[in-house]
Write a protein that holds these residues in place. Structure first.
Motif, PDB file in Angstrom:
ATOM      1  N   TYR A   1     -63.302   1.956  -4.343  1.00 53.77           N
ATOM      2  CA  TYR A   1     -64.185   1.057  -3.607  1.00 53.77           C
ATOM      3  C   TYR A   1     -63.550  -0.321  -3.480  1.00 53.77           C
ATOM      4  CZ  TYR A   1     -67.512   4.764  -4.570  1.00 53.77           C
ATOM      5  OH  TYR A   1     -68.132   5.986  -4.643  1.00 53.77           O
TER       6      TYR A   1
ATOM      7  N   LEU B   1     -66.008  -6.057  -5.054  1.00 55.76           N
ATOM      8  CA  LEU B   1     -67.397  -6.455  -4.887  1.00 55.76           C
ATOM      9  C   LEU B   1     -67.536  -7.869  -5.422  1.00 55.76           C
ATOM     10  CD1 LEU B   1     -70.363  -5.650  -4.264  1.00 55.76           C
ATOM     11  CD2 LEU B   1     -70.465  -4.695  -6.578  1.00 55.76           C
TER      12      LEU B   1
ATOM     13  N   ASN C   1     -66.540  -6.426  -0.217  1.00 54.03           N
ATOM     14  CA  ASN C   1     -67.973  -6.154  -0.130  1.00 54.03           C
ATOM     15  C   ASN C   1     -68.697  -7.345  -0.733  1.00 54.03           C
ATOM     16  OD1 ASN C   1     -70.594  -5.224  -0.332  1.00 54.03           O
ATOM     17  ND2 ASN C   1     -70.090  -3.297  -1.332  1.00 54.03           N
TER      18      ASN C   1
ATOM     19  N   ALA D   1     -68.229 -12.858   2.366  1.00 51.53           N
ATOM     20  CA  ALA D   1     -67.328 -11.848   2.931  1.00 51.53           C
ATOM     21  C   ALA D   1     -66.523 -12.433   4.087  1.00 51.53           C
ATOM     22  CB  ALA D   1     -68.116 -10.632   3.394  1.00 51.53           C
TER      23      ALA D   1
ATOM     24  N   HIS E   1     -75.467  -8.400   3.922  1.00 45.58           N
ATOM     25  CA  HIS E   1     -74.205  -8.097   3.242  1.00 45.58           C
ATOM     26  C   HIS E   1     -73.271  -7.371   4.201  1.00 45.58           C
ATOM     27  CE1 HIS E   1     -75.109  -8.743  -1.207  1.00 45.58           C
ATOM     28  NE2 HIS E   1     -76.216  -9.107  -0.584  1.00 45.58           N
TER      29      HIS E   1
ATOM     30  N   VAL F   1     -69.504  -5.083   4.462  1.00 48.60           N
ATOM     31  CA  VAL F   1     -68.301  -4.450   3.935  1.00 48.60           C
ATOM     32  C   VAL F   1     -67.253  -4.597   5.024  1.00 48.60           C
ATOM     33  CG1 VAL F   1     -67.199  -2.343   3.108  1.00 48.60           C
ATOM     34  CG2 VAL F   1     -69.592  -2.827   2.504  1.00 48.60           C
TER      35      VAL F   1
END
Length: 308
Positions: free
Chosen positions: A85, A88, A116, A122, A289, A291
């Protein structure tokens, strides 16, 4: 994506990122910071709780890496990376986001293919990353975080009743979660492990009709008075009958009854149906949010230095 590399440190006067592979060290340094605002740090908190429960191999074979940003001796930001992943990242100042991008870009052994985080953080990190590496970026997921206000169950409710999933439901849930992954293109590295983790803390509610499951809704472990509803799924042949809403309401009601102060969930902003459903149930928008994914850069990454 690979995040295994020696610890790094990016610092300005009285400001620094400190990075470690030691989960206990991370929790000791950043735990109070994360727990003070559980809604804003929901994903970091739930990932950490899963790592505590299941060990460092919970999300993949490569070791997780953790870090925290300190200003004037106070922790003001945190991140973690559990390959495969993307990193974060908590909400942080623009200075901290750029400093982290500089530190990660300057460490050639750590390959970063995305980030993320909340929208502003971001975007700041992605802008810095593009400038440092020459990479291109694109938004892969655009989610809105919702917080439960006053629960308003579906009225009229669909036929059926909720029950807590057990190990006997495992095979069905694995099949459903595989369907969820195919349809949403959300990365779940090991679907069976996700199901087992949820079952280990009674974290899946099924909606049953005549003794047959027709939908499900999962929930995270409770951390700092917060839990997050996730992996709401109805198989295609059962859709349009209100089962997902009923399952979501049931798991939300159970969380409130168990004393959870903040019940949260994410919804894909490209799915107006789910966003409308959750708002009808009493969930209210909190923040967005992203990604963001990065392409491979062709030119050499600059040496680590002070962020611009």
């Amino acid at each position: 994506m690979r995040c295994a590399a020696p610890p790094l440190r990016a610092s300005l006067e009285h400001m620094a990122w400190t990075v470690t592979y030691d989960l206990d060290e991370f929790r000791a340094a950043a735990g109070d910071f994360l727990g003070a605002r559980p809604a804003r740090h929901t994903t970091l908190l739930t990932v950490v709780s899963s790592l505590v429960a299941a060990g460092s191999g919970r999300y993949g074979d490569q070791p997780p890496v953790y870090g925290w940003w300190t200003e004037q001796g106070s922790v003001e930001g945190a991140f973690l990376c559990t390959p495969p992943y993307p990193p974060l990242l908590s909400p942080v100042s623009d200075e901290a986001a750029r400093a982290l991008a500089r530190a990660l870009a300057g460490n050639g052994e750590r390959q970063i293919t995305g980030v993320n985080a909340g929208r502003e953080t971001a975007e700041t990190f992605a802008t810095a990353w593009r400038g440092l590496t020459g990479a291109m970026s694109s938004v892969e997921q655009n989610h809105r975080l919702y917080r439960l206000s006053t629960l308003t169950p579906p009225d009229p409710a669909p036929p059926g009743r909720p029950r807590t999933a057990t190990a006997a439901d495992r095979d069905l849930l694995v099949t459903w979660y595989e369907g969820f992954v195919r349809e949403t293109q959300v990365l779940l590295n090991d679907v069976a492990a996700q199901v087992d983790d949820k079952l280990s803390h009674d974290g899946i509610t099924l909606w049953e009709l005549d003794g047959r499951p027709v939908a499900c809704a999962g929930i995270s472990r409770t951390v700092a008075g917060m839990a997050r509803v996730a992996l709401v799924y109805t198989p295609p042949e059962q859709r349009g009958r209100g089962y997902a809403g009923a399952a979501t309401a049931a798991v939300s009601r159970a969380a409130r009854a168990a004393g959870v102060r903040e019940v949260l969930l994410f919804a894909d902003l490209d799915n107006p149906t789910s966003n409308a459903l959750y708002q009808r149930l009493g969930y209210r928008p909190l923040e967005d949010h992203l990604v963001v994914s990065f392409t491979s850069a062709e030119r050499t990454v600059p040496e680590q230095g002070h962020p611009s």
